[in-house]
Scaffold this motif. Sequence first.
Motif, PDB file in Angstrom:
ATOM      1  N   ALA A  97       0.840  -1.332   0.161  1.00 25.35           N
ATOM      2  CA  ALA A  97       0.100   0.078  -0.042  1.00 25.35           C
ATOM      3  C   ALA A  97       0.908   1.168  -0.078  1.00 25.35           C
ATOM      4  N   THR A  98       1.927   1.296   0.666  1.00 22.83           N
ATOM      5  CA  THR A  98       2.842   2.221   0.947  1.00 22.83           C
ATOM      6  C   THR A  98       3.536   2.653  -0.569  1.00 22.83           C
ATOM      7  N   ALA A  99       4.116   1.522  -1.141  1.00 27.64           N
ATOM      8  CA  ALA A  99       4.620   1.586  -2.449  1.00 27.64           C
ATOM      9  C   ALA A  99       3.804   2.137  -3.371  1.00 27.64           C
ATOM     10  N   GLY A 100       2.455   1.496  -3.295  1.00 26.86           N
ATOM     11  CA  GLY A 100       1.608   2.298  -4.325  1.00 26.86           C
ATOM     12  C   GLY A 100       1.221   3.702  -4.246  1.00 26.86           C
ATOM     13  N   GLN A 101       1.325   4.279  -2.966  1.00 26.81           N
ATOM     14  CA  GLN A 101       0.990   5.582  -2.650  1.00 26.81           C
ATOM     15  C   GLN A 101       2.356   6.075  -3.004  1.00 26.81           C
ATOM     16  N   TRP A 102       3.548   5.685  -3.009  1.00 27.14           N
ATOM     17  CA  TRP A 102       4.597   6.381  -3.266  1.00 27.14           C
ATOM     18  C   TRP A 102       4.862   6.580  -4.828  1.00 27.14           C
ATOM     19  N   VAL A 103       4.424   5.563  -5.522  1.00 30.92           N
ATOM     20  CA  VAL A 103       4.524   5.416  -6.987  1.00 30.92           C
ATOM     21  C   VAL A 103       3.402   6.554  -7.549  1.00 30.92           C
ATOM     22  N   GLU A 104       2.281   6.550  -6.895  1.00 29.79           N
ATOM     23  CA  GLU A 104       1.228   7.519  -7.468  1.00 29.79           C
ATOM     24  C   GLU A 104       1.645   9.167  -7.107  1.00 29.79           C
ATOM     25  N   ALA A 105       2.324   9.330  -6.043  1.00 30.11           N
ATOM     26  CA  ALA A 105       2.892  10.635  -5.826  1.00 30.11           C
ATOM     27  C   ALA A 105       4.335  10.822  -6.653  1.00 30.11           C
ATOM     28  N   TRP A 106       4.784   9.961  -6.788  1.00 29.80           N
ATOM     29  CA  TRP A 106       6.172  10.050  -7.889  1.00 29.80           C
ATOM     30  C   TRP A 106       5.515  10.526  -9.238  1.00 29.80           C
ATOM     31  N   PHE A 107       4.414   9.915  -9.700  1.00 36.09           N
ATOM     32  CA  PHE A 107       3.805  10.247 -11.069  1.00 36.09           C
ATOM     33  C   PHE A 107       3.034  11.282 -10.848  1.00 36.09           C
ATOM     34  N   LYS A 108       2.849  12.183  -9.709  1.00 34.90           N
ATOM     35  CA  LYS A 108       1.916  13.228  -9.489  1.00 34.90           C
ATOM     36  C   LYS A 108       0.774  12.800 -10.071  1.00 34.90           C
ATOM     37  N   GLY A 109       0.212  11.797  -9.745  1.00 34.42           N
ATOM     38  CA  GLY A 109      -1.233  11.492  -9.778  1.00 34.42           C
ATOM     39  C   GLY A 109      -1.844  10.840 -11.268  1.00 34.42           C
ATOM     40  N   LYS A 110      -0.654  10.922 -12.209  1.00 31.07           N
ATOM     41  CA  LYS A 110      -0.865  10.346 -13.631  1.00 31.07           C
ATOM     42  C   LYS A 110      -1.100   8.804 -13.474  1.00 31.07           C
ATOM     43  N   ILE A 111      -0.618   8.118 -12.644  1.00 27.64           N
ATOM     44  CA  ILE A 111      -0.954   6.782 -12.219  1.00 27.64           C
ATOM     45  C   ILE A 111      -1.769   6.609 -11.006  1.00 27.64           C
ATOM     46  N   SER A 112      -2.667   6.089 -10.879  1.00 31.04           N
ATOM     47  CA  SER A 112      -3.569   6.132  -9.617  1.00 31.04           C
ATOM     48  C   SER A 112      -2.911   4.955  -8.853  1.00 31.04           C
ATOM     49  N   TYR A 113      -3.399   5.157  -7.555  1.00 32.77           N
ATOM     50  CA  TYR A 113      -3.020   4.443  -6.328  1.00 32.77           C
ATOM     51  C   TYR A 113      -3.063   2.951  -6.807  1.00 32.77           C
ATOM     52  N   ARG A 114      -4.363   2.583  -7.341  1.00 34.14           N
ATOM     53  CA  ARG A 114      -4.671   0.977  -7.979  1.00 34.14           C
ATOM     54  C   ARG A 114      -3.687   0.708  -8.967  1.00 34.14           C
ATOM     55  N   GLN A 115      -3.524   1.343  -9.862  1.00 34.44           N
ATOM     56  CA  GLN A 115      -2.704   0.980 -11.054  1.00 34.44           C
ATOM     57  C   GLN A 115      -1.099   0.800 -10.431  1.00 34.44           C
ATOM     58  N   ALA A 116      -0.881   1.650  -9.423  1.00 36.68           N
ATOM     59  CA  ALA A 116       0.527   1.424  -9.040  1.00 36.68           C
ATOM     60  C   ALA A 116       0.699   0.322  -8.260  1.00 36.68           C
ATOM     61  N   SER A 117      -0.222   0.144  -7.213  1.00 36.59           N
ATOM     62  CA  SER A 117      -0.168  -1.278  -6.512  1.00 36.59           C
ATOM     63  C   SER A 117      -0.105  -2.189  -7.289  1.00 36.59           C
ATOM     64  N   LEU A 118      -0.937  -2.459  -8.354  1.00 40.75           N
ATOM     65  CA  LEU A 118      -0.882  -3.462  -9.472  1.00 40.75           C
ATOM     66  C   LEU A 118       0.420  -3.655 -10.047  1.00 40.75           C
ATOM     67  N   MET A 119       1.001  -2.640 -10.594  1.00 42.16           N
ATOM     68  CA  MET A 119       2.426  -2.748 -11.060  1.00 42.16           C
ATOM     69  C   MET A 119       3.321  -3.415 -10.008  1.00 42.16           C
ATOM     70  N   ILE A 120       3.418  -2.826  -8.866  1.00 45.44           N
ATOM     71  CA  ILE A 120       4.357  -3.182  -7.908  1.00 45.44           C
ATOM     72  C   ILE A 120       3.854  -4.685  -7.576  1.00 45.44           C
TER      73      ILE A 120
END
Length: 133
Positions: free
Chosen positions: A1-24
Motif C-alpha cells: 500500500a505504501t509503495a502504491g502511494q509512493w508511486v502515485e505521488a512520484w507520477f504526480k497522480g498520472k498513475i492511480s494508487y490502484r494502478q501503481a499497486s498492481l504494477m508493484i
Amino acid sequence: ATAGQWVEAWFKGKISYRQASLMITVAIFMILFPMSVVLTFLGLGKKWVPNDGAWKGAVWVAFIMSLFDALNLAVITGLVNIDISGLMNIINQIPLAKQGFAWLIPTILGYVIGAVVYKFKKKESVAYEVWDN
C-alpha cells in the motif's frame, strides 16, 4: 500500500494508487515466481540434486533473470525511463523467452555450473549432512 502511494505521488497522480499497486504486485510476482518454481522442482527431486552448488546456482540465476523481466515491465509501464532494448533483444534470443520462460534455460545452466564449481571446491554438502547424536 505504501509503495502504491509512493508511486502515485512520484507520477504526480498520472498513475492511480490502484494502478501503481498492481504494477508493484506484478513486478514482485515476476521476481518470485521463477525462484519458487525452481525451489519446488529441486525440492521434489532432491535425491537427484548432486550438491548445494546446484541449488545455489539455479536459484541465483532464476533470480537474476527474473530481475530482467521485472525491469522490462518497469520500462514498459513507464515506471523507469531507461533504454534496455539491446538487453531485451539478447534475452529474447534465449529459447522459450517469447513464451515468458527466459529464465528456464539459464537456470538449468546455473544448476549445472553451480554443481560443477561446488564439486571442484571440494566442499561437503550441507543438504545431505547426517547428524550423529
